[in-house]
Structure formats: structure tokens, C-alpha cells
Design a protein around this motif. Structure first.
Motif, PDB file in Angstrom:
ATOM      1  N   GLN A 271      11.379   6.299  45.015  1.00 22.05           N
ATOM      2  CA  GLN A 271      12.827   6.088  45.000  1.00 22.05           C
ATOM      3  C   GLN A 271      13.386   6.087  43.576  1.00 22.05           C
ATOM      4  O   GLN A 271      14.482   6.586  43.335  1.00 22.05           O
ATOM      5  CB  GLN A 271      13.175   4.751  45.685  1.00 22.05           C
ATOM      6  CG  GLN A 271      13.086   4.791  47.200  1.00 22.05           C
ATOM      7  CD  GLN A 271      13.504   3.453  47.802  1.00 22.05           C
ATOM      8  OE1 GLN A 271      13.060   2.407  47.365  1.00 22.05           O
ATOM      9  NE2 GLN A 271      14.366   3.507  48.785  1.00 22.05           N
TER      10      GLN A 271
ATOM     11  N   TRP B 111      12.215   7.696  41.023  1.00 22.04           N
ATOM     12  CA  TRP B 111      11.911   8.943  40.348  1.00 22.04           C
ATOM     13  C   TRP B 111      11.074   8.687  39.094  1.00 22.04           C
ATOM     14  O   TRP B 111      11.279   9.322  38.040  1.00 22.04           O
ATOM     15  CB  TRP B 111      13.195   9.703  39.964  1.00 22.04           C
ATOM     16  CG  TRP B 111      13.900  10.306  41.145  1.00 22.04           C
ATOM     17  CD1 TRP B 111      14.699   9.682  42.022  1.00 22.04           C
ATOM     18  CD2 TRP B 111      13.846  11.660  41.558  1.00 22.04           C
ATOM     19  NE1 TRP B 111      15.156  10.538  42.980  1.00 22.04           N
ATOM     20  CE2 TRP B 111      14.653  11.794  42.713  1.00 22.04           C
ATOM     21  CE3 TRP B 111      13.198  12.817  41.061  1.00 22.04           C
ATOM     22  CZ2 TRP B 111      14.833  12.990  43.388  1.00 22.04           C
ATOM     23  CZ3 TRP B 111      13.380  14.009  41.736  1.00 22.04           C
ATOM     24  CH2 TRP B 111      14.189  14.088  42.895  1.00 22.04           C
TER      25      TRP B 111
ATOM     26  N   THR C 266       8.019  12.768  43.571  1.00 21.96           N
ATOM     27  CA  THR C 266       9.215  12.573  44.391  1.00 21.96           C
ATOM     28  C   THR C 266       9.679  13.895  44.992  1.00 21.96           C
ATOM     29  O   THR C 266      10.067  13.949  46.172  1.00 21.96           O
ATOM     30  CB  THR C 266      10.338  11.956  43.540  1.00 21.96           C
ATOM     31  OG1 THR C 266       9.873  10.742  42.958  1.00 21.96           O
ATOM     32  CG2 THR C 266      11.567  11.671  44.380  1.00 21.96           C
TER      33      THR C 266
ATOM     34  N   LEU D 138       9.977  14.762  48.989  1.00 22.21           N
ATOM     35  CA  LEU D 138      11.199  15.218  49.644  1.00 22.21           C
ATOM     36  C   LEU D 138      10.978  16.568  50.326  1.00 22.21           C
ATOM     37  O   LEU D 138      11.501  16.822  51.430  1.00 22.21           O
ATOM     38  CB  LEU D 138      12.326  15.319  48.623  1.00 22.21           C
ATOM     39  CG  LEU D 138      12.823  13.988  48.036  1.00 22.21           C
ATOM     40  CD1 LEU D 138      13.874  14.260  46.958  1.00 22.21           C
ATOM     41  CD2 LEU D 138      13.404  13.113  49.124  1.00 22.21           C
TER      42      LEU D 138
ATOM     43  N   VAL E  50       9.095  15.910  53.555  1.00 27.96           N
ATOM     44  CA  VAL E  50       9.975  15.343  54.589  1.00 27.96           C
ATOM     45  C   VAL E  50      10.910  16.407  55.136  1.00 27.96           C
ATOM     46  O   VAL E  50      11.139  16.501  56.354  1.00 27.96           O
ATOM     47  CB  VAL E  50      10.767  14.149  54.005  1.00 27.96           C
ATOM     48  CG1 VAL E  50      11.818  13.678  55.003  1.00 27.96           C
ATOM     49  CG2 VAL E  50       9.817  13.006  53.643  1.00 27.96           C
ATOM     50  N   HIS E  51      11.465  17.231  54.259  1.00 20.50           N
ATOM     51  CA  HIS E  51      12.361  18.300  54.697  1.00 20.50           C
ATOM     52  C   HIS E  51      11.627  19.276  55.609  1.00 20.50           C
ATOM     53  O   HIS E  51      12.160  19.736  56.637  1.00 20.50           O
ATOM     54  CB  HIS E  51      12.931  19.030  53.482  1.00 20.50           C
ATOM     55  CG  HIS E  51      13.881  20.116  53.836  1.00 20.50           C
ATOM     56  ND1 HIS E  51      13.482  21.422  54.069  1.00 20.50           N
ATOM     57  CD2 HIS E  51      15.231  20.090  54.019  1.00 20.50           C
ATOM     58  CE1 HIS E  51      14.527  22.151  54.380  1.00 20.50           C
ATOM     59  NE2 HIS E  51      15.621  21.369  54.336  1.00 20.50           N
TER      60      HIS E  51
END
Length: 311
Positions: free
Chosen positions: A282, A284, A290, A294, A297-298
Motif C-alpha cells: 500500500q 509503495w 506493488t 496490481l 489482481v487486474h
């Protein structure tokens, strides 16, 4: 508005309050004079702790306790024998003044912020009502407040010389009055409290006739203690024994908790590590990690949407 706290059924205790009648916050005192219609709930909003509520609870409890003490250990207001003992008619006023002094001392400590222990221990009548050996201390206070020299008429009627030789007898035997250390008399007919018949009460009064110092008054003795001080010494010693016993029981009850806490920490360690790594993502702290997270997750969300059936 006024609330009569001299009633026999008056009480004060801690209670919980909250919005819409809920019981969420333990920050109030419930005070009652005996009937539900006369019950008050006093809420003390104090985000720094419960000391202010505890102090006021001690104030109110002391007032209730002193009038309970007067009913249990003092003569009735219409008792004609109160005029046979010099100064006995002032006993109720002395008891109330003593309670007022206790409240004033506690209030002074509150103002100067020197309250380092439970306020309930700093008001005498409320504390002695539940303390070990406290009933004997209350007896000595009663003798101090209502005891006095017999009037001339009462001395001739009760044969003072005979009663003086009986002063060291067991007060629960029903044959004698109780005498203070200076000879002041507390009449037998006023000993209506059940505490007078207890064994520790009988032992205390049997040994109370032993005098070593110079007696200047019932409250001032040189090289010895007065009756109230002697009873308080026993009360303190017995209270310490009870506190040590209670501490031993509590320690034995929670003895296994530290090992259980260590086991719980070991089980929660993986979750703590995951939570700490997530906070790093969170913040960074490592932009590459990070960005990869992301992207992962995407990708998962995108593939989930692609595989969802169309209706």
C-alpha cells in the motif's frame, strides 16, 4: 429535586448506560431511595477514565452507609435512655460529621489529583461495611459516638460499682454494658446489631480492658491506642491477609495464560506477516512489487469477468 438517602432500602451501585436505552458504557451510578419511582441514574462522561464516577459513587455510598450505621448501632431517636448517658444525644451528629469529614478528605484528594487507590477505601463507613473485622471497628465508633458518663440518676439506678467490675465480661452475655477506655458507658440495650454476638467481637471486647498508657480522653491515649485505633489495626491486618489470599487465587487462576498467549501468537504469526507485507504494498515501499501485485489482481479480475457465462 431531592432524593432521601436516609431510607433503610437506599442503595447506590455502578450501572451501564447508552443511547436509546442500550447498556453500552459503564459510566453511570444508579441511586435509589428504596422504590423504583425514586431511582436516579447519574451519568459521568469522562474519556480519561472512571475515577470521577468512582469518586461520586464513594460520596453517595458513604452517606447511605452512615445512616445505616446510625440505625444499626445507635439508639432510637425516642429512646429515653439517651438522656441517661451524658452527651449521647450528640452521637448521631458526631457520626454524620465524621462521614462529612471523610467525604471532604476524598474530595480534597480528587482536586489535587492525589488519588492513587480505590476511592471506596478512603471513606470509612462504606469501607468498613464490607471489610474484614469492620463490624468491630463500627462497634468501637458507636461506643465513641454514643458512649459517655452516666448521669447521677442513672448511676444510682444501675449500681455503677457493680457494672465497672463487669466491664471486662463478654458483651454478648447480656449482663453488662460496654465501656470505652476512659470509662464512658455504651448501654447494653443499644447493642441490637447481630455483630455484637460474633466470636471476634467477644474476643476484642474481652481484651479491650487492658490498659497500658495514660488516658487523657477516649480519643487521646499516651503510650497506647484508643479502642478505635486498636480495632483498626486488627482490621488492616485481616484485610492484608484477605488481599494476599485473593491475589494468590487470581494468580493460580491465570497461571496458564502466558503459555496460551505464546501459542496464540505463533498461530497468528503468518497472518501478521501477510498483513505487514500488504501494508508495504500500500505504501509503495517497493514499486516493482506493488506494480506486480496490481497487475496480478487486474489479471484475476479480467479472467473472472471473461469466464462468467452470459445470460
Amino acid at each position: 429535586m431531592r432524593l432521601d438517602l436516609t431510607n433503610q432500602n437506599s442503595r447506590a451501585e455502578k450501572t451501564k448506560v447508552g443511547p436509546f436505552g442500550s447498556k453500552l458504557f459503564d459510566s453511570a451510578v444508579s441511586v435509589s431511595s428504596g422504590s423504583m419511582s425514586d431511582e436516579w441514574t447519574l451519568e459521568f462522561v469522562d474519556f480519561s477514565g472512571e475515577m470521577r464516577r468512582d469518586v461520586w459513587l464513594a460520596f453517595i455510598s458513604e452517606i447511605i452507609s452512615v445512616y445505616r450505621f446510625i440505625r444499626e448501632y445507635g439508639p432510637g431517636g425516642d429512646d429515653p435512655a439517651i438522656h441517661n448517658v451524658y452527651g449521647a444525644y450528640k452521637g448521631k451528629k458526631r457520626a454524620v460529621s465524621s462521614a462529612a469529614n471523610s467525604i471532604a478528605r476524598l474530595q480534597s484528594l480528587q482536586f489535587i489529583r492525589r488519588l492513587y487507590e480505590d476511592p471506596a477505601k478512603l471513606v470509612q463507613f462504606s469501607y468498613l461495611s464490607n471489610a474484614p473485622f469492620g463490624d468491630v471497628v463500627l462497634q468501637t465508633l458507636a461506643v465513641n459516638f454514643w458512649g459517655g458518663p452516666l448521669t447521677t440518676k442513672a448511676r444510682s439506678a444501675n449500681h455503677r460499682s457493680t457494672q465497672w467490675h463487669r466491664s471486662s465480661e463478654d458483651p454478648s452475655s447480656g449482663r453488662t454494658h460496654v465501656y470505652d477506655i476512659d470509662g464512658s458507658v455504651y448501654l447494653r440495650k443499644w447493642m441490637t446489631s447481630p455483630s455484637w454476638t460474633s466470636s471476634h467481637s467477644a474476643n476484642f471486647w474481652r481484651n479491650s480492658s487492658v490498659k497500658y498508657g495514660i488516658i487523657l480522653s477516649k480519643s487521646l491515649v499516651v503510650a497506647d491506642k484508643n479502642l478505635v485505633e486498636k480495632a483498626m489495626v486488627d482490621c488492616k491486618e485481616k484485610s492484608k491477609v484477605v488481599e494476599r489470599t485473593q491475589a494468590t487465587i487470581v494468580a493460580a487462576t491465570i497461571e496458564g495464560i502466558p503459555s496460551n498467549i505464546d501459542l496464540f501468537k505463533e498461530l497468528m504469526l503468518p497472518f501478521a506477516i501477510v498483513a505487514e507485507n500488504f501494508k508495504k504494498l500500500q505504501r509503495w515501499e517497493n514499486p516493482r512489487s506493488t506494480f506486480c501485485f496490481l497487475l496480478l489482481v487486474h489479471t484475476v479480475i479480467f479472467r473472472t469477468e471473461r469466464t462468467r457465462p452470459v445470460r
